[in-house]
Design a protein around this motif. Sequence first.
Motif, PDB file in Angstrom:
ATOM      1  N   ARG A  47       0.828  -1.215   0.000  1.00 61.08           N
ATOM      2  CA  ARG A  47       0.000   0.000   0.000  1.00 61.08           C
ATOM      3  C   ARG A  47       0.860   1.262   0.000  1.00 61.08           C
ATOM      4  O   ARG A  47       0.410   2.321  -0.424  1.00 61.08           O
ATOM      5  N   LEU A  48       2.097   1.137   0.465  1.00 64.36           N
ATOM      6  CA  LEU A  48       2.991   2.301   0.438  1.00 64.36           C
ATOM      7  C   LEU A  48       3.674   2.439  -0.916  1.00 64.36           C
ATOM      8  O   LEU A  48       3.724   3.533  -1.480  1.00 64.36           O
ATOM      9  N   THR A  49       4.224   1.343  -1.420  1.00 68.85           N
ATOM     10  CA  THR A  49       4.993   1.438  -2.669  1.00 68.85           C
ATOM     11  C   THR A  49       4.097   1.355  -3.896  1.00 68.85           C
ATOM     12  O   THR A  49       4.453   1.865  -4.958  1.00 68.85           O
ATOM     13  N   GLU A  87      -8.787  -0.430  -2.573  1.00 67.97           N
ATOM     14  CA  GLU A  87      -7.324  -0.266  -2.542  1.00 67.97           C
ATOM     15  C   GLU A  87      -6.901   0.911  -3.435  1.00 67.97           C
ATOM     16  O   GLU A  87      -5.998   1.661  -3.094  1.00 67.97           O
ATOM     17  N   GLU A  88      -7.576   1.027  -4.577  1.00 69.24           N
ATOM     18  CA  GLU A  88      -7.246   2.109  -5.499  1.00 69.24           C
ATOM     19  C   GLU A  88      -7.573   3.468  -4.877  1.00 69.24           C
ATOM     20  O   GLU A  88      -6.804   4.424  -4.992  1.00 69.24           O
ATOM     21  N   VAL A  93      -4.914   8.541  -1.475  1.00 71.57           N
ATOM     22  CA  VAL A  93      -4.735   9.342  -0.248  1.00 71.57           C
ATOM     23  C   VAL A  93      -3.244   9.673  -0.125  1.00 71.57           C
ATOM     24  O   VAL A  93      -2.401   8.791  -0.311  1.00 71.57           O
ATOM     25  N   PRO A  94      -2.886  10.935   0.153  1.00 72.14           N
ATOM     26  CA  PRO A  94      -1.463  11.287   0.312  1.00 72.14           C
ATOM     27  C   PRO A  94      -0.767  10.363   1.315  1.00 72.14           C
ATOM     28  O   PRO A  94      -1.378   9.920   2.294  1.00 72.14           O
ATOM     29  N   GLU A  95       0.497  10.133   1.023  1.00 71.51           N
ATOM     30  CA  GLU A  95       1.261   9.069   1.677  1.00 71.51           C
ATOM     31  C   GLU A  95       1.207   9.066   3.207  1.00 71.51           C
ATOM     32  O   GLU A  95       0.934   8.030   3.822  1.00 71.51           O
ATOM     33  N   ASP A  96       1.477  10.207   3.832  1.00 72.39           N
ATOM     34  CA  ASP A  96       1.525  10.229   5.297  1.00 72.39           C
ATOM     35  C   ASP A  96       0.149   9.991   5.909  1.00 72.39           C
ATOM     36  O   ASP A  96       0.016   9.329   6.938  1.00 72.39           O
TER      37      ASP A  96
END
Lengths: 247, 187
Positions: B29-31, B118-119, B124-127
């Motif tokens: 979900r991060l990469t 998931e998409e 949503v912005p990373e942080d």
Amino acid sequence: MIDRLDIHAWVDGELGESEQRALSQAVQADPALRAEFHAIVLTKRILKSKAEVPDCREAWRRCRPRLREIERDRKIEHFVGRRSWALCGAFALALVVGHVANRTLGSGLIRPSDVASMSSMLVPVPQPQTSEPEKLRQWAASAIGDAPMNLQPGVCQVRGIFAGYGKDRRMIKLLLRDNLGDFTIIAVSGASSIDKLRPLPSGGELLSGTLDGKPCVAWMDSGYALFVVGNRDYDSLARIAASTKVR
Amino acid sequence: MWLGRKSARERFEKEAERVFPSVLGTALRLTRSREEAEDLAQEAIVRAFEAFDRFDGTNFKAWVLRILTNLFINKYRRRARGPQIASLEDENVYEPVAEQDQEPDAQLFDGLLSQEVEEALGKVPEDFRLAVILSDIEGLSYQEIAEVTNVPVGTVRSRLARGRAILRRELEHFARREGYLKQGATE
């Protein structure tokens, strides 16, 4: 005044009981807060229930060998780290033991290749300017010293004598000539056995092989290794050896 | 001594295998790349094993996720796809999750597929996304999220709220696009 972040905290189970109670009352009373509360609950539920669980069996299967590699490296590092002084000590001790063993057990072992290299260190024994057989015999006997060999002046002619030390051993090298040509007798002291030569089939205790590329026969006598070397057949060399041996 | 080492590895493997789906899932979900996620997850597990002696024994999953997050920030973030927080100001603005103060109809979102969720999360912005993942998918507490992401609890709270609001908006966008939610249903 309600902090809307507290609604998230409530949904996430991060509020204490009294805070929850107060917030619950506020949310019940305010449709906007109630909508916010339900939207947070719904979003959280949707995400939790719909989030894909990745198939990770293959990735985990590839990961495990790396852990085992690290463990193996650690074991080696640990072993070496804890026992480095012992290992160094053992290695040094092995070197010392090997050296001492070589000096003691292997010191008496004579190889033809050693004899060839040691004989290059010898120097000529000055020959008297005379043709008197007795004086020549005395010169030869003096040069030979206690080396166990008989020279028969009538059979062979002494062309020169070299003496000296090679690898802490006394050596004598006699250059001789008989009716078949030149040959050499070499005596090396401090010998316990002769290596790299094979028994001469008809020669009793005699060994045969090559020394410096030439045929030789050899034998042991009184702590000396004696070699007869010449470009001739082994039987001829064996006959010289038999006549040279001290009986 | 060696037996002790062996059992430490076995203990680690047992724990790591249990949390690996969370580690790989968070990495994915991060990469947002399977290949990078597997590399990241594997590296995190290896680093965790190397530092297992220093694990305090409290929450193994949070501890490994912290390693994963640090690795991601240090090595992968620059290459990672997806929006990031534009500024601190953005981070601290409260955005309501509910639209127009109306209670949402849960059934409208039930038709969404996992892939669509998931998409939406990926947008949503990373942080913010990381806070939402750690809280809503991995079930970490605010304190644990604060430790994993190395920010104060107050920042975790605001990131979660912003993340959920953006996610909710994206979910609604998907629901509308796929026809689960009729245009203007909540407007």
